[in-house]
Design a protein around this motif. Structure first.
Motif, PDB file in Angstrom:
ATOM      1  N   TYR A 186      47.455 -17.387 -19.211  1.00  0.00           N
ATOM      2  CA  TYR A 186      48.461 -16.317 -19.169  1.00  0.00           C
ATOM      3  C   TYR A 186      49.860 -16.895 -18.960  1.00  0.00           C
ATOM      4  O   TYR A 186      50.843 -16.363 -19.485  1.00  0.00           O
ATOM      5  CB  TYR A 186      48.135 -15.331 -18.041  1.00  0.00           C
ATOM      6  CG  TYR A 186      46.907 -14.482 -18.284  1.00  0.00           C
ATOM      7  CD1 TYR A 186      46.390 -14.285 -19.570  1.00  0.00           C
ATOM      8  CD2 TYR A 186      46.244 -13.875 -17.218  1.00  0.00           C
ATOM      9  CE1 TYR A 186      45.260 -13.506 -19.776  1.00  0.00           C
ATOM     10  CE2 TYR A 186      45.107 -13.096 -17.419  1.00  0.00           C
ATOM     11  CZ  TYR A 186      44.624 -12.921 -18.705  1.00  0.00           C
ATOM     12  OH  TYR A 186      43.507 -12.152 -18.910  1.00  0.00           O
ATOM     13  N   GLY A 187      49.927 -17.978 -18.178  1.00  0.00           N
ATOM     14  CA  GLY A 187      51.228 -18.630 -17.997  1.00  0.00           C
ATOM     15  C   GLY A 187      51.769 -19.171 -19.298  1.00  0.00           C
ATOM     16  O   GLY A 187      52.984 -19.073 -19.583  1.00  0.00           O
ATOM     17  N   VAL A 188      50.905 -19.750 -20.134  1.00  0.00           N
ATOM     18  CA  VAL A 188      51.329 -20.254 -21.441  1.00  0.00           C
ATOM     19  C   VAL A 188      51.795 -19.106 -22.328  1.00  0.00           C
ATOM     20  O   VAL A 188      52.805 -19.223 -23.042  1.00  0.00           O
ATOM     21  CB  VAL A 188      50.177 -21.031 -22.111  1.00  0.00           C
ATOM     22  CG1 VAL A 188      50.474 -21.299 -23.585  1.00  0.00           C
ATOM     23  CG2 VAL A 188      49.945 -22.347 -21.376  1.00  0.00           C
ATOM     24  N   ILE A 189      51.092 -17.983 -22.288  1.00  0.00           N
ATOM     25  CA  ILE A 189      51.502 -16.811 -23.068  1.00  0.00           C
ATOM     26  C   ILE A 189      52.911 -16.378 -22.657  1.00  0.00           C
ATOM     27  O   ILE A 189      53.761 -16.089 -23.517  1.00  0.00           O
ATOM     28  CB  ILE A 189      50.503 -15.649 -22.869  1.00  0.00           C
ATOM     29  CG1 ILE A 189      49.127 -16.022 -23.420  1.00  0.00           C
ATOM     30  CG2 ILE A 189      51.016 -14.367 -23.513  1.00  0.00           C
ATOM     31  CD1 ILE A 189      49.105 -16.329 -24.896  1.00  0.00           C
ATOM     32  N   LYS A 190      53.159 -16.361 -21.370  1.00  0.00           N
ATOM     33  CA  LYS A 190      54.482 -15.971 -20.863  1.00  0.00           C
ATOM     34  C   LYS A 190      55.563 -16.948 -21.348  1.00  0.00           C
ATOM     35  O   LYS A 190      56.647 -16.532 -21.795  1.00  0.00           O
ATOM     36  CB  LYS A 190      54.445 -15.926 -19.338  1.00  0.00           C
ATOM     37  CG  LYS A 190      55.733 -15.452 -18.689  1.00  0.00           C
ATOM     38  CD  LYS A 190      55.577 -15.386 -17.174  1.00  0.00           C
ATOM     39  CE  LYS A 190      56.873 -14.924 -16.514  1.00  0.00           C
ATOM     40  NZ  LYS A 190      56.712 -14.849 -15.026  1.00  0.00           N
ATOM     41  N   GLU A 191      55.281 -18.263 -21.296  1.00  0.00           N
ATOM     42  CA  GLU A 191      56.255 -19.265 -21.732  1.00  0.00           C
ATOM     43  C   GLU A 191      56.508 -19.167 -23.240  1.00  0.00           C
ATOM     44  O   GLU A 191      57.649 -19.325 -23.703  1.00  0.00           O
ATOM     45  CB  GLU A 191      55.765 -20.665 -21.376  1.00  0.00           C
ATOM     46  CG  GLU A 191      55.777 -20.977 -19.894  1.00  0.00           C
ATOM     47  CD  GLU A 191      57.179 -20.901 -19.300  1.00  0.00           C
ATOM     48  OE1 GLU A 191      58.142 -21.279 -20.008  1.00  0.00           O
ATOM     49  OE2 GLU A 191      57.306 -20.457 -18.150  1.00  0.00           O
ATOM     50  N   ILE A 192      55.473 -18.913 -24.003  1.00  0.00           N
ATOM     51  CA  ILE A 192      55.641 -18.796 -25.458  1.00  0.00           C
ATOM     52  C   ILE A 192      56.545 -17.612 -25.790  1.00  0.00           C
ATOM     53  O   ILE A 192      57.425 -17.703 -26.663  1.00  0.00           O
ATOM     54  CB  ILE A 192      54.276 -18.653 -26.157  1.00  0.00           C
ATOM     55  CG1 ILE A 192      53.526 -19.983 -26.105  1.00  0.00           C
ATOM     56  CG2 ILE A 192      54.452 -18.201 -27.614  1.00  0.00           C
ATOM     57  CD1 ILE A 192      52.110 -19.906 -26.634  1.00  0.00           C
TER      58      ILE A 192
ATOM     59  N   LYS B 273      64.415 -18.594 -29.424  1.00  0.00           N
ATOM     60  CA  LYS B 273      64.418 -19.264 -30.730  1.00  0.00           C
ATOM     61  C   LYS B 273      64.267 -20.782 -30.567  1.00  0.00           C
ATOM     62  O   LYS B 273      65.118 -21.580 -31.006  1.00  0.00           O
ATOM     63  CB  LYS B 273      65.683 -18.924 -31.513  1.00  0.00           C
ATOM     64  CG  LYS B 273      65.806 -17.428 -31.811  1.00  0.00           C
ATOM     65  CD  LYS B 273      67.065 -17.097 -32.606  1.00  0.00           C
ATOM     66  CE  LYS B 273      67.142 -15.600 -32.886  1.00  0.00           C
ATOM     67  NZ  LYS B 273      68.355 -15.238 -33.663  1.00  0.00           N
ATOM     68  N   ALA B 274      63.185 -21.172 -29.935  1.00  0.00           N
ATOM     69  CA  ALA B 274      62.907 -22.587 -29.686  1.00  0.00           C
ATOM     70  C   ALA B 274      62.705 -23.330 -30.995  1.00  0.00           C
ATOM     71  O   ALA B 274      62.454 -22.740 -32.054  1.00  0.00           O
ATOM     72  CB  ALA B 274      61.664 -22.716 -28.809  1.00  0.00           C
TER      73      ALA B 274
END
Length: 446
Positions: free
Chosen positions: A368-374, A381-382
């Motif tokens: 879930y943390g990765v989902i938030k960072e994405i 606009k990474a």
């Protein structure tokens, strides 16, 4: 990696018997009825274990048996007026279809009891010859008092078990705790043996099939907590006498699944069949729910809990789809982790959670943390490089959890076509089945 070993009641560092190889055996289904969601919990958890070892680079030999002869199978065959083989084939096919729908990896082997009968009879005969077992009027029993370590796995003491046991005056057992290795019967399918017609006891099946498949001690033996006693305890007792080892270096047991805070049981009809559920919700959401609690803890199925998992899965899938569409995936996904240090840290936490006795609850928190960072990266606009690393991380996490990111949710129309296609195949209406298959393929369902 630490694994909680039921046999020692401690977390132990995992050390494989053979370098870079894992030998794993899980008690499989007794195929007399439809698989329900409680049966699916060990399937899904040990599929994650399988996937994680593969992710780490291990060669995994994963075997699970099929009990295709049993009193329940015989009774069902009598009820339906068919053979035991027809019953077992019907429900085994259903089990395999559900496993596929749940995206479980194929197993190395699924040996059947009926295919291992000669070796089971020989195994029992050797136990009798070595005085670890005795025959009485066509039945064969294992002598519990021959095993000093009996009770080690379950934590039960023989003295306490004997006090609680009840034995009829006409019982043929020397000890009330002695268990059946060969059952004399004329009901249903039987095999000839040195003691007369009958069939093997349940506790002998896995010991023999494990030795047939692996030819020695294995790394991991697993199943549900309900199998610790007497099934796994009795497996160990036989193996200690015959092979002088306790079958596996690590014993792993998965907690029960309850339904609305009650025990799930086929006998009282308090069950939800897997196929019925995943026709209503995404199989990925069911996986997410089942892995949201540590495997050794009980888990409770409620409509509220499953709907929460549905919403959480939708967040994961929509984030993946959004990122997937932003990238030209023709190129390689190999990117230096330092590109996105926040996601690198979360992936490390994810691995640390799984290395600590497969703590899936903490691993999901990292997901879930990765989902938030994405989502932050998308808004900011990474760079493509950063997005590629994020995508690679998300794909690794979802692979280990067994999520199918490309799985398409069927519409009502597609589900009706699928059902009609299955019915046409069963009815052997091949012309109609071919027509329906063409429609399903055109819809990209098959």
């Amino acid at each position: 990696m630490l694994i909680y070993n039921t046999y020692t009641r401690e977390k132990e560092e995992f050390r494989p018997i053979e370098e870079n190889k894992v030998r794993m055996y899980i008690c499989g289904p007794t195929v007399y009825n439809y698989i329900h969601i409680g049966n699916a919990r060990p399937v899904l958890f040990f599929d994650l274990v399988h996937r994680y070892f593969k992710y780490l680079g291990y060669e995994v030999e994963f075997v699970s048996n099929v009990t295709d002869v049993d009193d329940k199978i015989i009774n069902r065959a009598i009820e339906e007026g068919v053979t035991e083989a027809q019953i077992s084939e019907k429900y085994l096919n259903y089990f395999l279809e559900c496993n596929k729908a749940l995206n479980a990896l194929p197993l190395t082997a699924m040996p059947k009891v009926t295919e291992s009968m000669d070796s089971m009879i020989e195994f029992i005969n050797q136990l009798v010859e070595r005085d670890f077992a005795y025959a009485v009027d066509g039945d064969v029993y294992f002598r519990i008092d021959k095993v000093r370590e009996y009770g080690q796995l379950s934590g039960k003491k023989i003295d306490e078990l004997e006090v609680g046991a009840r034995i009829a005056e006409d019982s043929k057992k020397e000890n009330p705790l002695d268990f059946v290795l060969w059952k004399k019967t004329d009901k249903g399918i039987t095999w000839d043996s040195p003691w007369g017609a009958g069939r093997p006891g349940w506790h002998t099946e896995c010991v023999v099939m494990i030795n047939n498949q692996f030819h020695g001690k294995i790394d991991i033996h697993g199943g549900g907590t309900d199998l610790q006693f007497p099934h796994h305890e009795n497996e160990i007792a036989q193996s200690l006498c015959m092979y002088e080892h306790n079958i596996a270096n690590y014993w792993m047991h998965v907690g029960r699944l309850g339904l609305n805070n009650e025990k799930m049981s086929k006998s009282i009809g308090n069950v939800i069949n897997v196929k019925d559920l995943i026709e209503q919700i995404d199989a990925n959401a069911f996986r997410l729910f089942m892995l949201s609690v540590h495997y050794r803890q009980p888990i409770n199925y409620t409509e509220e809990n499953i709907q929460l998992a549905v919403k959480e899965w939708q967040k994961v899938k929509s984030t993946y789809d959004q990122l997937h569409l932003k990238l030209d995936l023709a190129g390689a996904l190999d990117v230096e982790p330092s590109v996105v240090p926040e996601i690198e840290a979360l992936m490390n936490q994810f691995v640390e959670a799984l290395e600590d006795d497969f703590n899936t609850a903490n691993a999901i928190a990292s997901l879930y943390g990765v989902i938030k960072e994405i989502n932050k990266m998308v808004r900011a606009k990474a760079s493509d490089e950063a997005n590629r690393y994020a995508l690679m991380t998300l794909q690794n996490m979802t692979y280990i959890f067994g999520f199918d990111l490309n799985k398409k949710r069927l519409t009502d129309e597609e589900r009706e076509l699928m059902q009609a296609w299955e019915e046409a195949r069963k009815a052997k209406d091949f012309a109609k089945a071919d027509e329906l298959r063409g429609k399903l393929q055109a819809l990209n369902v098959l």
